[in-house]
Scaffold this motif. Structure first.
Motif, PDB file in Angstrom:
ATOM      1  N   PHE A   4       0.848  -1.204   0.000  1.00  0.00           N
ATOM      2  CA  PHE A   4       0.000   0.000   0.000  1.00  0.00           C
ATOM      3  C   PHE A   4       0.884   1.255   0.000  1.00  0.00           C
ATOM      4  O   PHE A   4       0.673   2.188  -0.782  1.00  0.00           O
ATOM      5  CB  PHE A   4      -0.891  -0.025   1.243  1.00  0.00           C
ATOM      6  CG  PHE A   4      -1.826   1.141   1.385  1.00  0.00           C
ATOM      7  CD1 PHE A   4      -3.060   1.157   0.736  1.00  0.00           C
ATOM      8  CD2 PHE A   4      -1.480   2.230   2.174  1.00  0.00           C
ATOM      9  CE1 PHE A   4      -3.936   2.232   0.882  1.00  0.00           C
ATOM     10  CE2 PHE A   4      -2.345   3.311   2.326  1.00  0.00           C
ATOM     11  CZ  PHE A   4      -3.576   3.309   1.673  1.00  0.00           C
TER      12      PHE A   4
ATOM     13  N   ASN B 154       2.779   1.886  -3.215  1.00  0.00           N
ATOM     14  CA  ASN B 154       1.896   2.443  -4.255  1.00  0.00           C
ATOM     15  C   ASN B 154       1.408   3.851  -3.892  1.00  0.00           C
ATOM     16  O   ASN B 154       0.476   4.360  -4.509  1.00  0.00           O
ATOM     17  CB  ASN B 154       0.684   1.535  -4.466  1.00  0.00           C
ATOM     18  CG  ASN B 154       1.047   0.307  -5.283  1.00  0.00           C
ATOM     19  OD1 ASN B 154       1.251   0.395  -6.484  1.00  0.00           O
ATOM     20  ND2 ASN B 154       1.172  -0.830  -4.624  1.00  0.00           N
TER      21      ASN B 154
ATOM     22  N   LYS C 224      -2.337   4.652  -3.475  1.00  0.00           N
ATOM     23  CA  LYS C 224      -3.256   4.800  -4.627  1.00  0.00           C
ATOM     24  C   LYS C 224      -4.075   3.546  -4.904  1.00  0.00           C
ATOM     25  O   LYS C 224      -5.099   3.590  -5.566  1.00  0.00           O
ATOM     26  CB  LYS C 224      -2.460   5.167  -5.874  1.00  0.00           C
ATOM     27  CG  LYS C 224      -1.847   6.564  -5.790  1.00  0.00           C
ATOM     28  CD  LYS C 224      -1.340   7.041  -7.148  1.00  0.00           C
ATOM     29  CE  LYS C 224      -0.789   8.447  -7.040  1.00  0.00           C
ATOM     30  NZ  LYS C 224       0.462   8.525  -6.284  1.00  0.00           N
ATOM     31  N   ARG C 225      -3.614   2.408  -4.404  1.00  0.00           N
ATOM     32  CA  ARG C 225      -4.408   1.171  -4.569  1.00  0.00           C
ATOM     33  C   ARG C 225      -4.946   0.789  -3.197  1.00  0.00           C
ATOM     34  O   ARG C 225      -4.201   0.765  -2.221  1.00  0.00           O
ATOM     35  CB  ARG C 225      -3.540   0.056  -5.150  1.00  0.00           C
ATOM     36  CG  ARG C 225      -2.993   0.424  -6.522  1.00  0.00           C
ATOM     37  CD  ARG C 225      -2.297  -0.741  -7.150  1.00  0.00           C
ATOM     38  NE  ARG C 225      -3.222  -1.825  -7.427  1.00  0.00           N
ATOM     39  CZ  ARG C 225      -2.857  -3.095  -7.555  1.00  0.00           C
ATOM     40  NH1 ARG C 225      -1.590  -3.440  -7.419  1.00  0.00           N
ATOM     41  NH2 ARG C 225      -3.753  -4.030  -7.799  1.00  0.00           N
ATOM     42  N   SER C 226      -6.224   0.466  -3.128  1.00  0.00           N
ATOM     43  CA  SER C 226      -6.859   0.263  -1.826  1.00  0.00           C
ATOM     44  C   SER C 226      -6.393  -1.048  -1.171  1.00  0.00           C
ATOM     45  O   SER C 226      -5.912  -1.971  -1.849  1.00  0.00           O
ATOM     46  CB  SER C 226      -8.380   0.230  -1.974  1.00  0.00           C
ATOM     47  OG  SER C 226      -8.747  -0.970  -2.618  1.00  0.00           O
TER      48      SER C 226
ATOM     49  N   ASP D  71      -8.369  -3.265   0.028  1.00  0.00           N
ATOM     50  CA  ASP D  71      -9.233  -4.348  -0.482  1.00  0.00           C
ATOM     51  C   ASP D  71      -8.654  -4.941  -1.762  1.00  0.00           C
ATOM     52  O   ASP D  71      -8.596  -6.158  -1.942  1.00  0.00           O
ATOM     53  CB  ASP D  71     -10.638  -3.805  -0.782  1.00  0.00           C
ATOM     54  CG  ASP D  71     -11.458  -3.651   0.491  1.00  0.00           C
ATOM     55  OD1 ASP D  71     -11.000  -4.149   1.539  1.00  0.00           O
ATOM     56  OD2 ASP D  71     -12.531  -3.027   0.429  1.00  0.00           O
ATOM     57  N   GLU D  72      -8.231  -4.054  -2.650  1.00  0.00           N
ATOM     58  CA  GLU D  72      -7.688  -4.484  -3.938  1.00  0.00           C
ATOM     59  C   GLU D  72      -6.389  -5.280  -3.733  1.00  0.00           C
ATOM     60  O   GLU D  72      -6.214  -6.364  -4.306  1.00  0.00           O
ATOM     61  CB  GLU D  72      -7.405  -3.199  -4.726  1.00  0.00           C
ATOM     62  CG  GLU D  72      -7.226  -3.368  -6.204  1.00  0.00           C
ATOM     63  CD  GLU D  72      -6.859  -1.997  -6.824  1.00  0.00           C
ATOM     64  OE1 GLU D  72      -7.153  -0.936  -6.204  1.00  0.00           O
ATOM     65  OE2 GLU D  72      -6.269  -2.025  -7.908  1.00  0.00           O
ATOM     66  N   LEU D  73      -5.535  -4.761  -2.884  1.00  0.00           N
ATOM     67  CA  LEU D  73      -4.253  -5.441  -2.643  1.00  0.00           C
ATOM     68  C   LEU D  73      -4.453  -6.772  -1.923  1.00  0.00           C
ATOM     69  O   LEU D  73      -3.784  -7.759  -2.209  1.00  0.00           O
ATOM     70  CB  LEU D  73      -3.320  -4.528  -1.830  1.00  0.00           C
ATOM     71  CG  LEU D  73      -2.844  -3.271  -2.568  1.00  0.00           C
ATOM     72  CD1 LEU D  73      -2.220  -2.275  -1.600  1.00  0.00           C
ATOM     73  CD2 LEU D  73      -1.839  -3.638  -3.664  1.00  0.00           C
ATOM     74  N   GLU D  74      -5.413  -6.804  -0.986  1.00  0.00           N
ATOM     75  CA  GLU D  74      -5.706  -8.052  -0.262  1.00  0.00           C
ATOM     76  C   GLU D  74      -6.140  -9.138  -1.241  1.00  0.00           C
ATOM     77  O   GLU D  74      -5.639 -10.271  -1.200  1.00  0.00           O
ATOM     78  CB  GLU D  74      -6.817  -7.794   0.753  1.00  0.00           C
ATOM     79  CG  GLU D  74      -7.277  -9.042   1.499  1.00  0.00           C
ATOM     80  CD  GLU D  74      -8.506  -8.786   2.380  1.00  0.00           C
ATOM     81  OE1 GLU D  74      -8.441  -9.016   3.575  1.00  0.00           O
ATOM     82  OE2 GLU D  74      -9.541  -8.352   1.833  1.00  0.00           O
ATOM     83  N   ALA D  75      -7.063  -8.787  -2.123  1.00  0.00           N
ATOM     84  CA  ALA D  75      -7.559  -9.780  -3.093  1.00  0.00           C
ATOM     85  C   ALA D  75      -6.422 -10.254  -3.999  1.00  0.00           C
ATOM     86  O   ALA D  75      -6.289 -11.456  -4.286  1.00  0.00           O
ATOM     87  CB  ALA D  75      -8.689  -9.169  -3.915  1.00  0.00           C
ATOM     88  N   GLU D  76      -5.575  -9.320  -4.414  1.00  0.00           N
ATOM     89  CA  GLU D  76      -4.501  -9.672  -5.355  1.00  0.00           C
ATOM     90  C   GLU D  76      -3.376 -10.461  -4.684  1.00  0.00           C
ATOM     91  O   GLU D  76      -2.858 -11.421  -5.246  1.00  0.00           O
ATOM     92  CB  GLU D  76      -3.932  -8.371  -5.926  1.00  0.00           C
ATOM     93  CG  GLU D  76      -2.858  -8.567  -6.969  1.00  0.00           C
ATOM     94  CD  GLU D  76      -2.386  -7.213  -7.474  1.00  0.00           C
ATOM     95  OE1 GLU D  76      -3.200  -6.481  -8.055  1.00  0.00           O
ATOM     96  OE2 GLU D  76      -1.198  -6.895  -7.256  1.00  0.00           O
TER      97      GLU D  76
END
Ligand code: NAI
Ligand code: 13P
Length: 380
Positions: free
Chosen positions: A250, A253, A256-258, A260-265
């Motif tokens: 996080f 980045n 800039k990337r949430s 939630d997005e990073l957790e899923a990825e």
């Protein structure tokens, strides 16, 4: 025959990474200990694997959780069960180990479905024990040491040492709050600030953990923070955990990337606990007007929701005049408070409570830390 039961039957509610490790650990003991039935039922939140197979079927066929703990055999006495009611119906020892956001829904489904007198434990600790590296954990209990010892027996192995502590809230809050500090540690890593800064964040984090816990529950003991559930779990989670890793990404980045997005990825179905815990802690801090007393805990949440940039994690300390009052009531710089506190400590509980109420009514700031210390801050 104990508690009216000839033998104990264990069900594990959850089958993620730690849920699978815990099932394996428990099953290795139930297979050996005569007071337990061999079989350990593990409730699986059913998922379809990319192969088209159900996760529970795959676990039972391979004796392995290929999604959350690949490469580790669970033990032939671990039975995956996707039906919650069937998984728990015969059990008198229940082990809860799902991400905390799902617990409420699960508990609602369990109402009226459990055996009378069933005991339960919530797991909040653990490390790389699936590969049998030495590790340890703490069980918190209230009054019933016999039950706590029985639980410890269920988990202890030569490579996994379990201690019991009569401080249920302290143990619980250690496990909960350290995930927020781990987010802070990950941000520091993502900002390439080095080990000194990270150590400082961990120290301040531990201090806020202790202070917050004691404010909420005056019975919480200082010593709990020196058990495995305290300083040891804090260190391991800040050095190597999922919260740390995702927070590092996080910060790299620039926010800039949430999360939630990073957790899923990055976590492929595993769940972060630190971000939602930071929000829940923040709600308590806001409600009680304690935000400025807990700058690290507050700042983590504000960074997570994008209100502050990741760099704020090292920029809040100048706004924290009151932290030492709670975190370290005996620091030299707070001598005036200590004198007050010492006098308060010498009083009996009723009188001290009365004084604190009067001070509060007069507009003073009161932090009643129970037997540990009562603090009055007139200068705020
Ligand atoms: N992994 C670790 O090293 C440790 C984890 N813990 C704690 O244990 C708890 C469980 O963590 P893990 O076992 O690691 O889980 P995990 O993060 O590896 O896996 C997520 C789990 O949640 C399940 N899930 C997804 N959606 C769901 C829903 N709607 N309802 C119910 N379950 C759902 C998934 O099937 C999976 O089993 C967490 O609170 C964690 O903080 C505690 C100590 C160590
Ligand atoms: O909650 C956990 C351990 O208690 C898992 O979190 P981490 O993987 O971030 O350490």
């Amino acid at each position: 025959m104990e508690n009216g039961y000839a033998k104990y039957r264990v069900a594990v509610i959850g089958s993620g990474n730690w849920g699978s490790v815990a099932s394996r650990l428990i099953a290795s003991n139930t297979a050996k200990l005569p007071s337990f039935y061999d079989e350990v039922r593990m409730w699986v939140f059913e998922e379809m694997l990319p192969t088209g197979k159900k996760l529970s079927e795959s676990i039972n066929q391979e004796n392995e959780n290929c999604k959350y703990l690949p490469g580790i055999k669970l033990g032939s006495n671990v039975i995956a069960d996707p039906d919650l009611e069937s998984a728990v119906k015969d059990a008198n020892m229940l082990v809860f180990v799902t991400p905390h956001q799902f617990v409420e829904g699960i508990c609602k489904k369990l109402v009226g479905k459990l055996r009378p007198g069933a005991e339960a434990i919530s797991l909040i600790k653990g490390m790389e024990i699936a590969v049998e590296k030495f590790s340890e954990a703490t069980i918190g209990y209230r009054k019933d040491k016999e039950a706590a010892t029985r639980w410890a027996k269920l988990f202890t192995t030569p490579y996994f040492l379990v201690s019991v502590v009569e401080d249920i809230e302290g143990v619980e809050l250690c496990g909960t709050l350290k995930n927020v500090v781990a987010i802070a540690a990950g941000l520091v890593d993502g900002l390439d600030m080095g080990n000194n800064t990270k150590a400082a964040i961990m120290r301040i984090g531990l201090r806020e953990m202790r202070a917050f816990s004691k404010l909420l529950f005056p019975s919480v003991r200082d010593n709990t923070f020196f058990e495995s559930c305290g300083v040891a779990d804090l260190i391991t989670t800040c050095l190597g955990g999922r919260n740390r890793r995702v927070a590092e990404a996080f910060a790299r980045n620039g926010g800039k990337r949430s999360f939630d997005e990073l957790e899923a990825e990055m976590l492929h179905g595993q769940k972060l606990q630190g971000v939602s815990t930071a929000r829940e802690v923040y709600e308590v801090l806001t409600y009680r007007g304690w935000q400025e007393l807990f700058p690290l805990l507050s700042t983590v949440h504000e960074i997570c929701i994008g209100q502050l940039p990741p760099t704020s994690i090292v920029e809040y300390s100048e706004h924290t005049p009151n932290l030492s009052i709670i975190g370290d009531p005996h620091s030299d710089s707070q001598a005036q408070y200590c004198q007050w506190n010492q006098k308060l400590e010498d009083l009996d509980d009723e009188l001290r409570g009365l004084i604190l109420v009067v001070v509060w009514l007069l507009g003073g700031r009161v932090l009643d830390l129970g037997g540990y210390c009562g603090c009055i801050n007139f200068t705020d």
